[in-house]
Design an enzyme around this catalytic site. Structure first.
Site, PDB file in Angstrom:
ATOM      1  N   SER A  43     -28.131 100.120 -33.962  1.00 47.27           N
ATOM      2  CA  SER A  43     -27.742 101.162 -34.918  1.00 47.27           C
ATOM      3  C   SER A  43     -28.296 100.861 -36.309  1.00 47.27           C
ATOM      4  CB  SER A  43     -26.221 101.275 -35.005  1.00 47.27           C
ATOM      5  OG  SER A  43     -25.658 101.584 -33.760  1.00 47.27           O
TER       6      SER A  43
HETATM    7  N1  SAH Z   1     -23.659  98.458 -31.350  1.00 47.66           N
HETATM    8  C1  SAH Z   1     -25.000  98.481 -30.812  1.00 47.66           C
HETATM    9  C2  SAH Z   1     -25.439  99.908 -30.579  1.00 47.66           C
HETATM   10  C3  SAH Z   1     -26.310 100.013 -29.393  1.00 47.66           C
HETATM   11  S1  SAH Z   1     -26.688 101.661 -28.893  1.00 47.66           S
HETATM   12  C4  SAH Z   1     -25.973  97.756 -31.716  1.00 47.66           C
HETATM   13  O1  SAH Z   1     -25.709  97.668 -32.929  1.00 47.66           O
HETATM   14  O2  SAH Z   1     -26.997  97.284 -31.231  1.00 47.66           O
HETATM   15  C5  SAH Z   1     -25.309 102.075 -27.873  1.00 47.66           C
HETATM   16  C6  SAH Z   1     -25.128 101.268 -26.603  1.00 47.66           C
HETATM   17  O3  SAH Z   1     -24.094 101.891 -25.858  1.00 47.66           O
HETATM   18  C7  SAH Z   1     -26.347 101.202 -25.696  1.00 47.66           C
HETATM   19  O4  SAH Z   1     -26.710  99.861 -25.495  1.00 47.66           O
HETATM   20  C8  SAH Z   1     -25.861 101.881 -24.396  1.00 47.66           C
HETATM   21  O5  SAH Z   1     -26.407 101.295 -23.223  1.00 47.66           O
HETATM   22  C9  SAH Z   1     -24.362 101.676 -24.479  1.00 47.66           C
HETATM   23  N2  SAH Z   1     -23.547 102.610 -23.671  1.00 47.66           N
HETATM   24  C10 SAH Z   1     -23.704 103.949 -23.483  1.00 47.66           C
HETATM   25  N3  SAH Z   1     -22.727 104.444 -22.673  1.00 47.66           N
HETATM   26  C11 SAH Z   1     -21.925 103.388 -22.353  1.00 47.66           C
HETATM   27  C12 SAH Z   1     -20.752 103.255 -21.549  1.00 47.66           C
HETATM   28  N4  SAH Z   1     -20.187 104.288 -20.908  1.00 47.66           N
HETATM   29  N5  SAH Z   1     -20.210 102.011 -21.432  1.00 47.66           N
HETATM   30  C13 SAH Z   1     -20.743 100.936 -22.064  1.00 47.66           C
HETATM   31  N6  SAH Z   1     -21.861 101.009 -22.841  1.00 47.66           N
HETATM   32  C14 SAH Z   1     -22.444 102.215 -22.976  1.00 47.66           C
END
Ligand code: SAH
Length: 216
Positions: free
Chosen positions: A66
């Site tokens: 993010s």
């Molecule tokens: N907080 C992270 C954001 C990553 S993007 C950072 O700062 O790097 C969001 C993430 O949510 C992705 O890695 C995606 O695979 C995950 N995601 C999407 N749907 C999900 C679900 N139902 N359960 C767990 N993770 C999920």
């Protein structure tokens, strides 16, 4: 792990100033952003220079780390106090997880993509962050460790999953971007004795929260 040199530290100080100008005011959140070496969360060191630009960045499996502003904004809404139990949905690179650890939270975090779960588990351990990571579907929350003082969702949810509200303490806060592929609105919800109090905080753009599709 890569080194954290004067150049990285200087870029981080500039990023903190930029986030202040953009309206982030919580001193503890700004201190955490100033402390966590975001370049360690971007796999290829050739892209180090993008680590302190206020932008999202690809992290594999079609996902992104993010934008720092978004991480700071959600962290501010969460009002984390040291010692609180926080559940994060969407571990991704682990950057938001590390920020929550710096805020003194006891963090539980779920990721649906196994390669990301595994690489982030190693990264956070190498960096000496003690978070409890799980591979699974965040729609269901993590009932074994419930209830949580706070829940943060870092992917765009089509609606607020009831399981996440169920696993929150009374008075607890859920921060979640809600909406479809075209973009989401950020919401903070406070769980009360009789229901929820909901506030909207403007438009954001996240990768989607995907239900029932845990990837091996
Ligand atoms: N907080 C992270 C954001 C990553 S993007 C950072 O700062 O790097 C969001 C993430 O949510 C992705 O890695 C995606 O695979 C995950 N995601 C999407 N749907 C999900 C679900 N139902 N359960 C767990 N993770 C999920």
């Amino acid at each position: 792990m890569r080194t954290d040199d004067f150049r990285h530290q200087g870029l981080r100080r500039k990023l903190v100033e930029e986030l202040k100008h953009k309206g982030i005011s919580d001193a503890r959140v700004l201190a955490a952003i100033g402390k966590v070496p975001r370049h360690q969360f971007i796999d290829d060191s050739a892209f180090d220079r993008f680590a302190y630009v206020d932008q999202p960045f690809p992290i594999g499996c079609g996902q992104t780390i993010s934008q720092p502003y978004t991480v700071a904004f959600q962290s501010e809404l969460l009002k984390v106090k040291p010692g609180e139990k926080v559940l994060e949905i969407g571990t991704g690179s682990g950057y938001q997880t590390a920020i929550l650890c710096e805020l003194g939270a006891k963090v539980y975090s779920i990721e649906r993509h196994r390669p990301l779960y595994l690489s982030t588990k190693k990264r956070l351990a190498d960096m000496r962050y003690r978070a409890n990571l799980a591979h699974g579907d965040g729609y269901k929350g993590l009932p074994v460790h419930a209830p949580y003082d706070k829940v943060i969702v870092t992917c765009g949810a089509p609606e607020v999953p009831q399981a996440l509200l169920d696993q929150l303490v009374e008075g607890g806060i859920l921060v979640i971007p809600v909406g479809g592929d075209a973009g989401q609105s950020m919401y903070s919800l406070v769980k009360t004795a009789t229901g929820v109090e909901k506030k909207e905080h403007g438009a954001f753009s996240f990768v989607p929260m995907v239900e029932n599709k845990v990837r091996g």
